[in-house]
Enzyme design. Structure first.
Site, PDB file in Angstrom:
ATOM      1  N   LYS A  39    -114.858   1.955  47.049  1.00  0.00           N
ATOM      2  CA  LYS A  39    -113.593   0.639  46.695  1.00  0.00           C
ATOM      3  C   LYS A  39    -114.233  -0.640  47.630  1.00  0.00           C
ATOM      4  O   LYS A  39    -115.404  -0.553  47.099  1.00  0.00           O
ATOM      5  CB  LYS A  39    -113.215   1.172  48.544  1.00  0.00           C
ATOM      6  CG  LYS A  39    -114.100   1.477  49.340  1.00  0.00           C
ATOM      7  CD  LYS A  39    -113.388   2.240  51.183  1.00  0.00           C
ATOM      8  CE  LYS A  39    -114.001   2.590  52.095  1.00  0.00           C
ATOM      9  NZ  LYS A  39    -113.162   3.051  53.000  1.00  0.00           N
ATOM     10  N   ARG A 138    -105.635   6.448  62.930  1.00  0.00           N
ATOM     11  CA  ARG A 138    -105.166   5.031  61.839  1.00  0.00           C
ATOM     12  C   ARG A 138    -104.070   5.445  61.082  1.00  0.00           C
ATOM     13  O   ARG A 138    -103.673   5.930  60.990  1.00  0.00           O
ATOM     14  CB  ARG A 138    -106.572   4.358  61.589  1.00  0.00           C
ATOM     15  CG  ARG A 138    -106.531   3.327  60.451  1.00  0.00           C
ATOM     16  CD  ARG A 138    -108.085   2.406  60.606  1.00  0.00           C
ATOM     17  NE  ARG A 138    -109.166   3.700  59.654  1.00  0.00           N
ATOM     18  CZ  ARG A 138    -110.066   3.462  58.700  1.00  0.00           C
ATOM     19  NH1 ARG A 138    -110.561   2.629  59.135  1.00  0.00           N
ATOM     20  NH2 ARG A 138    -110.570   4.168  57.638  1.00  0.00           N
ATOM     21  N   TYR A 272    -123.720 -29.048  60.243  1.00  0.00           N
ATOM     22  CA  TYR A 272    -122.570 -30.008  61.327  1.00  0.00           C
ATOM     23  C   TYR A 272    -122.813 -28.996  62.359  1.00  0.00           C
ATOM     24  O   TYR A 272    -123.546 -28.265  63.234  1.00  0.00           O
ATOM     25  CB  TYR A 272    -121.561 -28.931  60.552  1.00  0.00           C
ATOM     26  CG  TYR A 272    -120.928 -29.306  59.607  1.00  0.00           C
ATOM     27  CD1 TYR A 272    -120.897 -30.815  58.925  1.00  0.00           C
ATOM     28  CD2 TYR A 272    -120.837 -28.249  58.584  1.00  0.00           C
ATOM     29  CE1 TYR A 272    -120.308 -31.288  57.850  1.00  0.00           C
ATOM     30  CE2 TYR A 272    -120.544 -28.474  57.379  1.00  0.00           C
ATOM     31  CZ  TYR A 272    -120.331 -29.808  56.250  1.00  0.00           C
ATOM     32  OH  TYR A 272    -119.749 -30.093  55.414  1.00  0.00           O
ATOM     33  N   MET A 320    -119.708 -24.040  53.636  1.00  0.00           N
ATOM     34  CA  MET A 320    -119.331 -23.225  53.295  1.00  0.00           C
ATOM     35  C   MET A 320    -120.359 -22.710  52.080  1.00  0.00           C
ATOM     36  O   MET A 320    -120.008 -21.422  51.477  1.00  0.00           O
ATOM     37  CB  MET A 320    -117.811 -24.447  52.899  1.00  0.00           C
ATOM     38  CG  MET A 320    -117.644 -23.121  51.776  1.00  0.00           C
ATOM     39  SD  MET A 320    -115.985 -24.330  50.826  1.00  0.00           S
ATOM     40  CE  MET A 320    -114.802 -24.256  52.515  1.00  0.00           C
TER      41      MET A 320
HETATM   42  C1  LIG Z   1    -114.637   4.149  53.218  1.00  0.00           C
HETATM   43  C2  LIG Z   1    -114.134   5.416  53.983  1.00  0.00           C
HETATM   44  C3  LIG Z   1    -114.855   6.287  53.380  1.00  0.00           C
HETATM   45  C4  LIG Z   1    -116.894   6.274  53.080  1.00  0.00           C
HETATM   46  O1  LIG Z   1    -116.849   5.865  54.714  1.00  0.00           O
HETATM   47  P1  LIG Z   1    -118.696   5.210  54.441  1.00  0.00           P
HETATM   48  O2  LIG Z   1    -119.207   5.361  55.647  1.00  0.00           O
HETATM   49  O3  LIG Z   1    -119.130   4.159  53.993  1.00  0.00           O
HETATM   50  O4  LIG Z   1    -119.267   6.348  53.917  1.00  0.00           O
HETATM   51  C5  LIG Z   1    -114.674   7.868  53.310  1.00  0.00           C
HETATM   52  N1  LIG Z   1    -113.194   7.940  53.602  1.00  0.00           N
HETATM   53  C6  LIG Z   1    -112.666   6.705  53.771  1.00  0.00           C
HETATM   54  C7  LIG Z   1    -110.851   7.320  54.390  1.00  0.00           C
HETATM   55  C8  LIG Z   1    -112.974   5.999  54.168  1.00  0.00           C
HETATM   56  O5  LIG Z   1    -111.885   4.633  54.575  1.00  0.00           O
END
Ligand SMILES: *Cc1c(COP(=O)(O)O)cnc(C)c1O
Length: 381
Positions: A39, A138, A272, A320
């Site tokens: 992802k 969640r 800055y 930036m």
């Molecule tokens: C991002 C995610 C993972 C991977 O988590 P890591 O800690 O990076 O291994 C696994 N399962 C779900 C549902 C996630 O959102």
């Protein structure tokens, strides 16, 4: 991108390291299949090349958050099982079903949209994985709502519209060894799986382990482990040890070319707000990356870099597009390579060092490296 990428900055992605990490993770969970979580553009490393390398190294699943990410993998020609889990109403259910993507579903509204899309797809069976909220709070289905979700899924399965391919959940605190929620979530998961199976669900895969659980909690591996950050060679948390302690190798090396080196007198304000003032006559080096490239502004005054074999620290604020380092009188050539982070072999800082400097986690350091920084793939054989 290739070796001729522009020299301002680059993120080298060592695909051999990724392949080695996948092998290491498979050895941590030898009885389970492995899902490489790609992802968010593979945590900033580039989804398609990383997904391809992970499949080549024996991952049998790819995981994404959004359906668009999953569909992009299919469009790039990637095979293997792909699962995505972050849906909103009206999402591309039908496209995902037609692309053979497993649909992670956390509640009735989503299950119903999946069923409807399967019907619209002319009876093509949707692969659905029911997600249990075992305590993360969640995404996922609460235990009290689980019987209804399972019943609705079984009805649609009987009609041939869906097949429940998985039962799964996600940990809240797997990166905190000994945290009491780990055992509680595992118990809840076992109960919710047992309930669904008792009702007649026959999942191909049951899974709850993320990277920290894969590395430290073998009793959580079940049929499949979902590894994200560890795939990229980064420790999920300092409490679990460094990447090297865990047998992992960082995949990303972020470097830039010095854009300017100049002498400045004592008492000269830098960047800055003048939060750094030169303590004596010195040299300043200008590093041409900034928060627009994902360099955390919270690392102002703290972020480490390696220049000419020495660790230097961000002097004053990260802006930036650039920040300065105090080179202490050294005069490296303009264009000299500045390494922000890498595996650490040549004494350079790691993403974990940047996380500490910025008061965040290494996940955020690599994931936020911006699109203005070309990814350069190396060791892809
Ligand atoms: C991002 C995610 C993972 C991977 O988590 P890591 O800690 O990076 O291994 C696994 N399962 C779900 C549902 C996630 O959102």
């Amino acid at each position: 991108m290739n070796e001729t990428a522009p020299a301002r900055a680059r993120a080298e992605i060592d695909l051999a390291a990724l392949v080695a990490n996948v092998g290491t993770l498979r050895a941590y969970a030898p009885a389970a299949a492995l899902m490489a979580v790609v992802k968010s553009d593979a945590y900033g490393h580039g989804a398609v090349p990383c997904a391809r390398a992970a499949l080549g190294a024996g991952a049998s699943w790819l995981g994404t958050a959004t359906p668009e990410e999953a569909l992009a993998l299919r469009e790039a020609g990637l095979g293997g099982r792909i699962m995505c889990w972050l849906w909103t109403p009206g999402g591309p259910w039908r496209e995902a079903i037609e692309a053979d993507v497993d649909l992670g579903v956390s509640g009735l509204w989503a299950l119903r949209e999946a069923i409807q899309a399967a019907r619209a797809a002319g009876g093509r069976t949707a692969r659905v994985q029911l997600k249990a909220d075992t305590g993360l709070g969640r995404n996922g289905c609460q235990p009290r709502d689980w019987p209804e979700l399972v019943a609705e899924a079984l009805r649609a399965e009987a009609e041939g519209l869906i097949r429940v391919t998985g039962l799964w959940s996600h940990f809240a605190c797997a990166d905190e060894p000994g945290h009491p929620s780990i055992g509680a979530q595992l118990t809840a998961f076992r109960e919710m799986v047992a309930y669904a199976e008792g009702q007649g669900v026959r999942p191909e895969v049951r899974h709850i382990a993320n990277s920290p659980a894969t590395l430290t909690l073998p009793e959580t591996h079940f049929d499949l482990v979902r590894t994200g950050i560890a795939t990229y060679g980064i420790s999920p948390a300092p409490a679990l040890g460094t990447a090297a302690d865990l047998g992992l190798r960082p995949v990303m090396t972020l470097s830039a070319s010095l854009a300017l080196v100049k002498r400045v007198p004592a008492g000269h304000g830098v960047s800055y707000g003048h939060h750094y003032v030169t303590p004596g006559d010195t040299t300043l080096g200008l590093v041409p990356v900034g928060y627009a490239d994902g360099i955390p502004r919270h690392a102002s005054g703290t972020g480490p870099v390696l220049v000419g074999g020495k660790w230097r620290t961000v002097a004053g604020r990260v802006a930036m597009d650039q920040f300065a380092v105090d080179l202490g009188g050294d005069q490296p050539a303009v264009g000299e390579r500045v390494v922000l982070f890498g595996p650490g072999d040549e004494g350079e800082p790691t993403a974990e060092d940047w996380a500490r400097a910025a008061g965040t986690i290494a996940y955020e350091i690599v994931t936020r490296i911006g699109t203005r920084v070309p990814r350069v793939y190396v060791n892809s054989e």
